[in-house]
Motif scaffolding. Structure first.
Motif, short mmCIF file in Angstrom:
data_model
loop_
_atom_site.label_atom_id
_atom_site.label_comp_id
_atom_site.label_asym_id
_atom_site.label_seq_id
_atom_site.Cartn_x
_atom_site.Cartn_y
_atom_site.Cartn_z
N ARG A 20 0.83 -1.22 0.00
CA ARG A 20 0.00 0.00 0.00
C ARG A 20 0.86 1.26 0.00
N VAL A 21 1.91 1.26 0.81
CA VAL A 21 2.81 2.42 0.90
C VAL A 21 3.44 2.71 -0.45
N LEU A 26 1.46 9.92 -1.73
CA LEU A 26 2.17 10.75 -0.76
C LEU A 26 3.38 10.01 -0.16
N LEU A 27 3.15 8.79 0.28
CA LEU A 27 4.22 8.03 0.96
C LEU A 27 5.16 7.32 0.00
N GLY A 28 4.65 6.85 -1.11
CA GLY A 28 5.46 6.09 -2.05
C GLY A 28 6.75 6.79 -2.45
N PRO A 29 6.68 8.05 -2.87
CA PRO A 29 7.91 8.74 -3.28
C PRO A 29 8.94 8.90 -2.15
N ILE A 79 -0.27 11.05 9.20
CA ILE A 79 -1.72 10.78 9.12
C ILE A 79 -1.99 9.70 8.08
N ARG A 80 -1.36 9.81 6.92
CA ARG A 80 -1.55 8.82 5.87
C ARG A 80 -0.98 7.47 6.29
N PHE A 85 -1.88 1.93 7.69
CA PHE A 85 -1.58 0.87 8.65
C PHE A 85 -2.88 0.29 9.22
N ASN A 86 -3.77 1.16 9.65
CA ASN A 86 -5.04 0.70 10.22
C ASN A 86 -5.88 -0.05 9.19
N GLN A 87 -5.89 0.42 7.94
CA GLN A 87 -6.62 -0.29 6.89
C GLN A 87 -6.04 -1.68 6.69
N THR A 88 -4.73 -1.78 6.74
CA THR A 88 -4.07 -3.08 6.58
C THR A 88 -4.47 -4.02 7.71
#
Length: 127
Positions: A20-21, A26-29, A79-80, A85-88
């Protein structure tokens, strides 16, 4: 759904979370700027980290904050991170250990944000 029970459960959690990350705009880069090749060493370290954090199993070595401090991250990243993490967790597990994992992630987020602000001379406390 079952609770997080062992290292096999942690591998599911970590692998899905970082999938997911990597896909997140936002987090991927941020992560791909640091992990430029093989993700497996990072994933292995995260397996050890969460195994220690949730079950007290020795094996994790490292200072997570030191690795994150130089990154261009702010509140929106945390926040993201928590959202993903919570979705996972919620997509795979339910129970006391799953709740503990989410709580520990939230505490880490607050701790990292506080330490980052302190390092930047903004001695604010975030709650």
């Amino acid at each position: 759904m079952e609770d997080i029970q062992d290292l096999a459960s942690i591998r599911i959690m970590v692998d899905d979370f970082y999938t997911r990350v990597r896909k997140d705009e936002l987090l991927g880069p941020v992560f791909s700027s640091v992990i430029t090749g093989d993700w497996q060493p990072h994933l292995n370290q995260m397996y050890d980290f969460w195994n220690a954090a949730l079950f007290g199993v020795p094996g994790f070595r490292g200072s997570p904050f030191i690795k994150h401090a130089p990154l261009p991250i702010g509140t929106e990243h945390f926040i993201r991170w928590i959202k993903l993490f919570n979705q996972t967790i919620d997509g795979h597990f339910q129970g006391q250990v799953a709740a503990t994992a989410k709580n520990k992630a939230e505490l880490m987020s607050v701790l990292f944000q506080n330490k980052l602000q302190y390092a930047k001379g903004q001695k604010k406390i975030i709650f």
